[in-house]
Each structure stands twice: as C-alpha cells, then as structure tokens.
Design an enzyme around this catalytic site. Structure first.
Site, PDB file in Angstrom:
ATOM      1  N   LYS A   1      13.738  -4.226   3.055  1.00 60.47           N
ATOM      2  CA  LYS A   1      13.563  -4.260   4.525  1.00 60.47           C
ATOM      3  C   LYS A   1      13.183  -5.673   4.954  1.00 60.47           C
ATOM      4  O   LYS A   1      13.701  -6.199   5.944  1.00 60.47           O
ATOM      5  CB  LYS A   1      12.504  -3.242   4.961  1.00 60.47           C
ATOM      6  CG  LYS A   1      12.909  -1.801   4.730  1.00 60.47           C
ATOM      7  CD  LYS A   1      14.154  -1.428   5.518  1.00 60.47           C
ATOM      8  CE  LYS A   1      14.659  -0.041   5.244  1.00 60.47           C
ATOM      9  NZ  LYS A   1      15.995   0.223   5.773  1.00 60.47           N
TER      10      LYS A   1
ATOM     11  N   SER B   1      11.075  -1.267   8.863  1.00 64.45           N
ATOM     12  CA  SER B   1       9.941  -0.374   8.595  1.00 64.45           C
ATOM     13  C   SER B   1       8.629  -1.116   8.762  1.00 64.45           C
ATOM     14  O   SER B   1       8.529  -2.325   8.491  1.00 64.45           O
ATOM     15  CB  SER B   1      10.061   0.145   7.161  1.00 64.45           C
ATOM     16  OG  SER B   1       8.862   0.753   6.750  1.00 64.45           O
TER      17      SER B   1
ATOM     18  N   TYR C   1      11.986  -1.305  -2.520  1.00 61.30           N
ATOM     19  CA  TYR C   1      12.431  -0.716  -1.248  1.00 61.30           C
ATOM     20  C   TYR C   1      11.894  -1.533  -0.066  1.00 61.30           C
ATOM     21  O   TYR C   1      12.642  -1.961   0.817  1.00 61.30           O
ATOM     22  CB  TYR C   1      11.973   0.749  -1.125  1.00 61.30           C
ATOM     23  CG  TYR C   1      11.935   1.224   0.310  1.00 61.30           C
ATOM     24  CD1 TYR C   1      13.106   1.545   0.979  1.00 61.30           C
ATOM     25  CD2 TYR C   1      10.736   1.265   1.022  1.00 61.30           C
ATOM     26  CE1 TYR C   1      13.084   1.913   2.322  1.00 61.30           C
ATOM     27  CE2 TYR C   1      10.700   1.632   2.349  1.00 61.30           C
ATOM     28  CZ  TYR C   1      11.872   1.955   2.996  1.00 61.30           C
ATOM     29  OH  TYR C   1      11.836   2.309   4.317  1.00 61.30           O
TER      30      TYR C   1
HETATM   31  C1  UD1 Z   1       6.262   5.885   2.906  1.00 57.45           C
HETATM   32  C2  UD1 Z   1       6.509   4.584   2.225  1.00 57.45           C
HETATM   33  C3  UD1 Z   1       7.026   3.606   3.217  1.00 57.45           C
HETATM   34  C4  UD1 Z   1       8.326   4.121   3.805  1.00 57.45           C
HETATM   35  C5  UD1 Z   1       8.092   5.498   4.385  1.00 57.45           C
HETATM   36  C6  UD1 Z   1       9.449   6.082   4.703  1.00 57.45           C
HETATM   37  C7  UD1 Z   1       4.944   4.510   0.350  1.00 57.45           C
HETATM   38  C8  UD1 Z   1       3.744   3.832  -0.220  1.00 57.45           C
HETATM   39  N1  UD1 Z   1       5.292   4.118   1.588  1.00 57.45           N
HETATM   40  O1  UD1 Z   1       5.280   5.678   3.942  1.00 57.45           O
HETATM   41  O2  UD1 Z   1       7.270   2.372   2.597  1.00 57.45           O
HETATM   42  O3  UD1 Z   1       8.787   3.260   4.794  1.00 57.45           O
HETATM   43  O4  UD1 Z   1       7.458   6.348   3.457  1.00 57.45           O
HETATM   44  O5  UD1 Z   1       9.316   7.371   5.159  1.00 57.45           O
HETATM   45  O6  UD1 Z   1       5.527   5.358  -0.278  1.00 57.45           O
HETATM   46  N2  UD1 Z   1       0.397  11.993   1.513  1.00 57.45           N
HETATM   47  C9  UD1 Z   1      -0.395  12.941   0.913  1.00 57.45           C
HETATM   48  N3  UD1 Z   1       0.219  13.885   0.136  1.00 57.45           N
HETATM   49  C10 UD1 Z   1       1.573  13.917  -0.064  1.00 57.45           C
HETATM   50  C11 UD1 Z   1       2.371  12.936   0.566  1.00 57.45           C
HETATM   51  C12 UD1 Z   1       1.738  11.983   1.335  1.00 57.45           C
HETATM   52  O7  UD1 Z   1      -1.622  12.944   1.053  1.00 57.45           O
HETATM   53  O8  UD1 Z   1       2.044  14.795  -0.793  1.00 57.45           O
HETATM   54  C13 UD1 Z   1      -0.249  10.969   2.352  1.00 57.45           C
HETATM   55  C14 UD1 Z   1      -0.005   9.546   1.899  1.00 57.45           C
HETATM   56  O9  UD1 Z   1      -0.952   9.152   0.975  1.00 57.45           O
HETATM   57  C15 UD1 Z   1      -0.097   8.784   3.232  1.00 57.45           C
HETATM   58  C16 UD1 Z   1       0.418   9.797   4.270  1.00 57.45           C
HETATM   59  O10 UD1 Z   1       0.316  11.078   3.648  1.00 57.45           O
HETATM   60  O11 UD1 Z   1      -1.437   8.495   3.518  1.00 57.45           O
HETATM   61  C17 UD1 Z   1       1.851   9.549   4.662  1.00 57.45           C
HETATM   62  O12 UD1 Z   1       2.645   9.462   3.482  1.00 57.45           O
HETATM   63  P1  UD1 Z   1       4.237   9.336   3.524  1.00 57.45           P
HETATM   64  O13 UD1 Z   1       4.797  10.402   4.386  1.00 57.45           O
HETATM   65  O14 UD1 Z   1       4.704   9.256   2.121  1.00 57.45           O
HETATM   66  O15 UD1 Z   1       4.484   7.970   4.295  1.00 57.45           O
HETATM   67  P2  UD1 Z   1       3.957   6.491   3.949  1.00 57.45           P
HETATM   68  O16 UD1 Z   1       3.333   6.418   2.632  1.00 57.45           O
HETATM   69  O17 UD1 Z   1       3.160   6.052   5.128  1.00 57.45           O
END
Ligand code: UD1
Length: 335
Positions: free
Chosen positions: A154, A125, A150
């Site tokens: 990795k 990842s 987690y």
């Molecule tokens: C997350 C994990 C990452 C993992 C990946 C697997 C964290 C900090 N990171 O990545 O380690 O490898 O998932 O899929 O959890 N967001 C919102 N609202 C929401 C959900 C997300 O605004 O309800 C935003 C988050 O703040 C982020 C973006 O959307 O900026 C993507 O979020 P997400 O899909 O959870 O992925 P990551 O955080 O990049």
C-alpha cells in the site's frame, strides 16, 4: 454514460462500489480474476441494481491481457481494488504479494498512460500510518515503515502512483480506509472470508452463527479505556460512496493536485469489547469470547480525522456502527 473500470469489482469493497456506481448512472466494467471472490457476486450485483456490469476474467499480472482490455474498451476512469490483502499470508509469501499487488498496479498505470485514461482511484489503507503518534489521525501524520509486505504494497503503491502523476496526465486519489465492515442492506453482497477469518467482524458473525466456538479478543492490556484495541469501523456502503465522490472530483478536474490522499473513516474509535457489546445489543445474540494475548503486529489505536474528506470531498460516513453490525449479521445469516 461514463464507463468506469473497477478492478476487483467482485470483492467485498469492490462489489459495493459497483452497486453505488451503477446507482449513480455510471457504466461499469469489472476485471476480477476470482482469486478471492466468486462469479455469483456478478448476479447478486445485477439483482440489486437490475443492470449487469460487463465482466472480464483477467489476471492483472497478464500484461498482454491488460493491453488488450485497454485497446478494446474506452474507459473514463479506473477504481483499483484488485489486490491480495491477508496480512499474515503476506509475511509468509512476500514475493507473491509484491508481484500481485505491485506488478498489477504498474501494468495498469502503463496502459492507462498509453491509452490516455487519466483518472485513477487507489485502495489504500490506514495501515500506512502504523501506530500514529497522535489521534485522531490526519493525512499529515507520517507514513511509518510497514509492518508487513501487505502494508508495504500500500505504501509503495501510493509512491508509484504519485511518481506517475508527476510525469503523465494521470490524476489520482488514494483513499486510506480505516476498518470497513458490514454489508449491503439487501444482504445480497458482503464479505466472503476464505477459511478462518482474520478480521474481527467476520469472526464475530461466524461465532454468533455457531461456525466458530469462541472469539479470541487479542489483548486486554492496551492503554485504552477497557484495555482492548481501538479501531475506526466504517460501513462498507459509506466507503463505497467515498469512491464515487472521489471519482467525480477527478472527472470534473476539481482536484487540487495531481495526487491526493484522503482518510476514509467515521472519526470514531471503538474498542473490541465495545464492538462485542454493540453486536450483542443489536442482534440479541450472546457472543462467546475470551481475552487472550495481543496479536503480533497489532497497534493500540487508530481512528481517522476526517476533516479533509468532509471539506474537500463533501463526504462523511452516515451509517451507524449498529447499522453496520446488524447488516453484517443479516449477511452472515444468508451464508
Ligand atoms: C487488519 C490489518 C490491516 C488491514 C486490515 C484490512 C493487521 C495487523 N492489520 O487491520 O493492515 O488493512 O486488516 O482489513 O492484520 N481482533 C480480535 N480478535 C479477532 C480478530 C481481530 O480481537 O479474532 C481485534 C484485533 O486485534 C484488532 C481489531 O480486532 O484490535 C480489528 O482487527 P482486524 O479486523 O483484523 O483489523 P486490523 O487489525 O485493524
């Protein structure tokens, strides 16, 4: 026909990879303990490709069962997806994460070594980079201390594999995925989050479907163009195909070193607000959302430099963000 073991082959990325492997003429054997998937996915894969993969309900922490599997099945390579992946849960239950993600990896590598199975693809990842100092992120960017157990699995997983390749015939490729989204065009397989989705796209599609009242946008004061965080969202079918080219590279001994690492992303960054706008445009659905505080542990921005994957693997993401978002919505509507 080469036999390939896919662990976690009924999960989100695993199931899409099984379909692509079958499309390319590989015979697929799946190990999955159904801890974060359902057995129906096996029939869905079969209905897409018309070929039923062999299925083994094995928990990879069961050393004896793993030994038996390798004694009874001669495979040419292993693509290893099976792992727990909820960041928040890993903080609450670190030992379970280390036992599951690291223990199973160790047993798998031991049996591969003992049975002379030499080709290994690992699901890594972009989380290993943390907040990288420079964007886009190349494979030379430093690996940062993990933010969660987690993420640490990795990072440690890559180290375990690298050490193993030094003292065995095993050759391995770790693919560092950016943010996989979307679903197969048939809408027969896709992401099946348990409970309230933690990742952005399943939360978006569930909000559009009326299952969630409102999407919270985590953070609007990031130093980005619109204040929301930026990620590299990649279609899961493109990601699945990256596994096939990586596998072929190992099978034909085209790898340059015994352990290689590739970033797998589109090379583009999109903010959360851009994702919302694109989703609304391609689906015609209005999304309820509000801006809230940042989520702990989130980084500002991450997107891949994909030059190495482009040049060495001959792989690049082909599907667009709009196609990915539409496929995620089509999949949501079948649930
Ligand atoms: C997350 C994990 C990452 C993992 C990946 C697997 C964290 C900090 N990171 O990545 O380690 O490898 O998932 O899929 O959890 N967001 C919102 N609202 C929401 C959900 C997300 O605004 O309800 C935003 C988050 O703040 C982020 C973006 O959307 O900026 C993507 O979020 P997400 O899909 O959870 O992925 P990551 O955080 O990049």
């Amino acid at each position: 026909m080469k036999k390939i073991l896919v662990t976690g082959g009924l999960g989100f990325i695993g199931s899409h990879t099984v379909v692509e492997l079958q499309n390319e003429g590989f015979e697929v054997l799946i190990i999955d303990d159904l801890s974060n998937s359902t057995i129906e996915v096996l029939d869905k894969i079969t209905s897409i490709t018309t070929i039923k993969p062999s299925y083994f309900n094995i928990d990879l922490k069961d050393k004896v069962a793993v030994q038996k599997f390798f004694k009874e099945n001669k495979v040419a390579g292993v693509i290893h997806f099976a792992a727990s992946k909820a960041v928040g849960e890993s903080v609450e239950r670190p030992l379970e994460y280390y036992e599951n993600n690291i223990g199973s990896l160790v047993y798998l590598l031991k049996e591969m070594k003992a049975n002379l199975v030499n080709n290994f693809i690992f699901s890594s990842s972009c989380t290993v980079y943390g907040q990288a100092d420079e964007l886009p992120i190349t494979e030379n960017a430093s690996v940062k201390p993990a933010e969660s157990p987690y993420g640490n699995t990795k990072k440690i997983g890559e180290e375990i594999i690298k050490d193993t390749t030094k003292v065995s015939e095993i050759t391995a490729i770790a693919l560092r995925y950016f943010n996989p989204i979307g679903a197969h065009k048939s809408a027969k397989i896709g992401e099946l989050p348990i409970g309230v989705p933690q990742n952005l796209i399943p939360f978006v599609t569930q909000t559009a479907a009326g299952i969630r009242k409102e999407l919270s946008v985590f953070g609007s004061d990031y130093p980005t163009s619109d204040g929301t965080a930026v990620r590299d969202y990649l279609h899961v079918v493109d990601l699945a195909k990256a596994h096939i080219v990586a596998l072929r590279r190992l099978l034909s001994n085209n790898n340059k070193t015994s352990f290689e690492v590739f970033n797998i992303g589109t090379g583009r960054g999109n903010s959360v607000l851009e994702i919302i706008k694109s989703f609304e445009k391609v689906t015609g659905k209005k999304l309820n959302y509000k801006l809230v505080d940042r989520r702990e542990g989130d980084i500002t921005a991450a997107y891949a430099d994909t030059t190495l994957a482009n040049n060495e693997l001959g792989w690049k993401a082909e599907l667009t963000l709009d196609e990915a978002l539409l496929s995620a919505w089509n999949w949501q509507q079948t649930l």
